[in-house]
Design a protein around this motif. Sequence first.
Motif, short mmCIF file in Angstrom:
data_model
loop_
_atom_site.label_atom_id
_atom_site.label_comp_id
_atom_site.label_asym_id
_atom_site.label_seq_id
_atom_site.Cartn_x
_atom_site.Cartn_y
_atom_site.Cartn_z
N PRO A 152 -1.69 -31.89 64.78
CA PRO A 152 -1.69 -31.27 66.12
C PRO A 152 -0.32 -31.35 66.76
N THR A 153 -0.01 -30.38 67.61
CA THR A 153 1.26 -30.34 68.32
C THR A 153 0.99 -30.66 69.78
N LEU A 154 1.15 -31.93 70.12
CA LEU A 154 0.85 -32.43 71.46
C LEU A 154 2.09 -33.07 72.07
N GLY A 155 2.21 -33.01 73.39
CA GLY A 155 3.37 -33.58 74.05
C GLY A 155 3.04 -34.25 75.36
N THR A 164 -7.29 -29.06 64.31
CA THR A 164 -6.43 -28.38 63.34
C THR A 164 -6.28 -26.88 63.62
N LYS A 165 -6.89 -26.38 64.69
CA LYS A 165 -6.88 -24.93 64.92
C LYS A 165 -5.59 -24.48 65.60
N GLY A 195 -8.00 -31.27 72.67
CA GLY A 195 -8.14 -32.71 72.55
C GLY A 195 -9.02 -33.17 71.42
N GLY A 196 -9.18 -32.34 70.39
CA GLY A 196 -9.95 -32.75 69.22
C GLY A 196 -11.14 -31.85 68.96
N GLN A 197 -11.88 -31.51 70.01
CA GLN A 197 -12.99 -30.59 69.91
C GLN A 197 -12.93 -29.61 71.08
N ALA A 204 -8.34 -29.69 80.58
CA ALA A 204 -6.98 -29.92 81.06
C ALA A 204 -5.98 -29.87 79.91
N ILE A 205 -6.35 -30.49 78.79
CA ILE A 205 -5.48 -30.44 77.60
C ILE A 205 -5.41 -29.01 77.08
#
Length: 338
Positions: free
Chosen positions: A7-10, A171-172, A177-179, A220-221
Amino acid sequence: MIPHNRPTLGKEEEEAALRVIRSGQLSQDREVRAFEDEFCDFMDLPRGHAVALSSGSASLYLALWSLNGKGQNILYPSYACSALGNAVKMIGGNEIVVDNAKDSVNHDIENTKNLKHSIEIIPHMFGIPNKINKTKSRRIVEDCAQSLGAKINDEYVGTQGEVGIFSFYVTKMMTSGGQGGMLVSKDSEIVEKVKDYREFDFRDDKEKRFNFQMTEIQAAIGREQLKKLPLFLDRRNKIFMRYKKEGLDLLDKDAKDSKIIPARYRAIVKTNKPEEMIKSLENVGVKAIVPIEKWELQGQESNFPNAVELCNHTVSLPIYPSLKDDELDIILSGIITK
């Protein structure tokens, strides 16, 4: 090890989640409504035509439910995520499973027109859109779990059929946030019907409903990820083009139509030696996979030779926005081209 997916999170997602925690309002509320509105904006739909849900699988189930799928003949391809078959079974539909087209990740919609079915699930596999020719005899559910941002004729996938569904699994194309998932429709009656189902609590009409709600943290994510989606799409495309420039035999026939803009969810290499390629990549610290294994096919695999052919001769390479250029060099160093 360079993972197959990441995942690409910041910091923006971190701050968004913290904002919700500090608010004390964790269950479905303003963040969810804002996410739905902003998703409609992205999709060029009027606000109010999207429903945020707990997962893409929940979205698919509710899409079939909204079309009264129980007892109906529902068609879908063998070469697809197991969620399709699961949703059809759970809704009580009669399965019609078809093969994908030759050398294509999508099934041939023209060849299904004369089959006796009233609902057709059309996945845009690996981000490659499948052209839809609508008929009055069937209703279309577009499975866009892997294709958010893809277009046909300058129109986003998910808006051509009666219902479009999206997944925000980790993975999409983007994550909440995961789901998480989203259902869209140009038909306001379908949207309101699904929203009514989602609002399961404190109802006095005794109708059957279930809790498929999205949380405020997820929304929010998701809102932050949606802002970044154009950058994600661009980066994925650049990685795909780098693979192509290096001469890899990529599975991309469906995307050569000038009216199609794919969303590069996967980079699928055609090879006669998938196991050797996967092992070679592992030796340089890269995780690659067979995108869909034979045991994952829906229905009896002997009935679907084109799907089996793809299972036996394809490898999926890493292609996600946070993949760095030096990691891409390592991946290319481990690829067997023969």
